[in-house]
Design an enzyme around this catalytic site. Structure first.
Site, short mmCIF file in Angstrom:
data_model
loop_
_atom_site.label_atom_id
_atom_site.label_comp_id
_atom_site.label_asym_id
_atom_site.label_seq_id
_atom_site.Cartn_x
_atom_site.Cartn_y
_atom_site.Cartn_z
N SER A 72 0.86 -1.18 0.00
CA SER A 72 0.00 0.00 0.00
C SER A 72 0.90 1.24 0.00
O SER A 72 2.13 1.12 0.02
CB SER A 72 -0.88 0.00 1.25
OG SER A 72 -0.09 0.33 2.37
N LYS A 73 0.24 2.39 0.01
CA LYS A 73 0.98 3.66 -0.04
C LYS A 73 1.99 3.76 1.11
O LYS A 73 3.01 4.43 0.99
CB LYS A 73 0.00 4.82 0.03
CG LYS A 73 -0.76 5.01 -1.25
CD LYS A 73 -1.23 6.47 -1.37
CE LYS A 73 -2.15 6.63 -2.56
NZ LYS A 73 -3.56 6.52 -2.22
#
Ligand code: GLU
Length: 472
Positions: A240-241
């Site tokens: 994820s980010k």
């Protein structure tokens, strides 16, 4: 399986294309190209509140950058779910008419109460089937699923995965307001687009038994299914980010070649012996969905950069120049007009940068004159004696018949002998004058690329600099 392969990539435009989606697109594309089949792009924009045109444009651009061309899809109309509502309506009507679906008017509050009660019992909520046989003609349309038994997903990557109907319920195909649900749209689209293989992220595996029951209710054969495992961060949680850049655009803007990105994405979960570097053609020839690993693959930024470097090193300089050109402004350089000059410069830089940006950063001296000189080195080389040596070099360079690395090497050897100096000292002095620093590709190559006029101008500028800051 009979007939030609038809696969699809079906992004929801609720964000930009991230590496997970790009890999799914790539596996579909490779599968299609390997089998000379059809690769379809479908935009799943039924979630209108989160889908934007800007995201669609960004996704299409990212796919184009990666070179994943689609055979069917936008801008041809009919490949966005919001354009297909009549098709969903027809299929819903068919299911209702054959009794495979029924209307339910249970009030949301009632369903909510039942959901909470199930939660309290630590059970998954399942709709009770209360409206199954009430013969209603409005409300939410639900699929009638078998009470007992199992549905098996014969996954090409995971093998058979069995789902007990006890864990499923009569799910909603069309909401009370007439809008079709996500899972229903996917089935109707895959059926009407005659998809033969559904290759997608395994976050969709739990949806698959519901979808299979819907295919069966519609009387259509179920396509082959392949659920690709998630991409993980270094801590092995889903990428994820939090783990850094994940959008494809970020890698494009960092100056990773598209071919390297494609190579890297292919290797995330797929392998062919211990080969690491693949051209696009090799990937098309060798890729098989059955060789994709069932376990999650960890995204490794260092390996992506390594592959990027490998692809850059193997690239033809003229092609490299074309690809590097858009990065000049990003690193604060004026894009040069002379393509051949850029290609010659890049030929000497290929070994030295892992990305297009890095190539320009380490080779910026080719495209602008030094704005200063590395202080420590200047202290050492830019003395009065240094200025005299630069003058001697300039004089010889002026009359050198042709400025080739070989001719330059003889020039420096002869001059070194004459002055009683080591070649390396003369070379460092020159390098400092030409590049402003002490690290660069081999000096004679740099000189040959810069050319006589430019080199002389820089040698003169260094002498002038020494004259104003002269030390004995
Ligand atoms: N639209 C879904 C997504 O972006 C893909 C659905 C599918 O491939 O079946 O995750």
């Amino acid at each position: 399986m009979s007939g030609a392969v038809r696969v699809r990539f079906a992004p929801s435009p609720t964000g930009h294309l991230h590496v997970g989606g790009a890999r799914t697109a790539l596996f579909n594309w490779l599968y299609a190209r390997h089998h000379r089949g059809t690769f379809i792009l479908r935009i799943e924009d039924t979630d209108r509140s989160r889908s934007t045109d800007e995201n669609i444009t960004a996704i299409l651009e990212a796919l184009e950058w990666l070179g994943l061309d689609w055979d069917e899809g936008p801008p041809t109309p009919g490949y966005r779910q919001t354009e297909r509502l009549p098709i969903y309506r027809d299929h819903a009507e068919r299911l209702r008419a054959t009794g495979r679906a029924y209307y339910c008017d249970c009030p949301p509050e009632l369903l909510e109460r039942e959901r909470r009660a199930a939660q309290a019992r630590k059970e998954t909520f399942r709709y009770s089937g209360r409206c199954r046989d009430r013969g209603l003609d409005t409300g939410a349309l639900r699929l009638r699923i078998p009470d007992a038994g199992t549905t098996v997903v014969n996954d090409l990557i995971h093998g058979p995965v069995t789902f007990d109907h006890g864990g499923l319920d009569d799910w909603i195909l069309v909401r009370t307001d007439g809008t079709p649900t996500y899972n229903f749209c996917v089935v109707v689209d895959d059926v009407t687009m005659r998809i033969t293989h559904v290759i997608r992220g395994n976050d969709h595996l739990p949806n698959t038994p519901k979808q299979i029951l819907c295919y069966e209710a519609l009387g259509y054969p179920v396509p082959e299914m392949a659920h690709v495992s998630m991409i993980l961060g270094p801590d092995r949680s889903r990428l994820s980010k939090r783990h850094g850049a994940t959008s494809v655009q970020a890698f494009r803007d960092a100056g990773i070649p598209a071919d390297a990105m494609v190579n890297y994405l292919a290797r995330l979960g797929w392998s062919h012996g211990d080969q690491e570097i693949f051209t696009r053609e090799e990937l098309i020839e060798l890729f098989d969905i059955k060789d994709v690993a069932s376990s999650g693959a960890v995204f490794d930024h260092a390996k992506l950069e390594w592959l990027s470097h490998q692809h850059i090193k193997r690239m033809d300089a003229s092609r490299l120049a074309e690809l590097v050109l858009p990065f000049f402004p990003a690193v604060g350089l004026e894009p040069p007009r002379d393509h051949a000059y850029v290609a010659r410069a890049l030929e000497t830089l290929k070994e030295r940068g892992k990305t297009f940006r890095e190539l320009l950063q380490v080779g910026s001296f080719y495209f602008e004159r030094p704005s200063g000189y590395a202080p420590e080195a200047a202290k050492m080389y830019f003395t009065e004696a240094g200025a005299a040596r630069l003058a001697a070099i300039s004089r010889r360079l002026e009359t050198l018949p042709s400025v080739t690395p070989e001719a330059l090497e003889s020039l420096y050897r002869e001059l070194g002998e004459e002055l009683g100096l080591k070649l390396v000292d003369l070379a460092q002095l020159t390098r400092l004058a030409l590049t402003g620093g002490t690290a660069s590709p081999p000096l004679f190559e740099v000189l040959a690329v810069l050319g006589r006029e430019e080199a002389l101008a820089r040698l003169r500028a260094a002498q002038a600099w020494i004259a104003t800051t002269a030390r004995p």
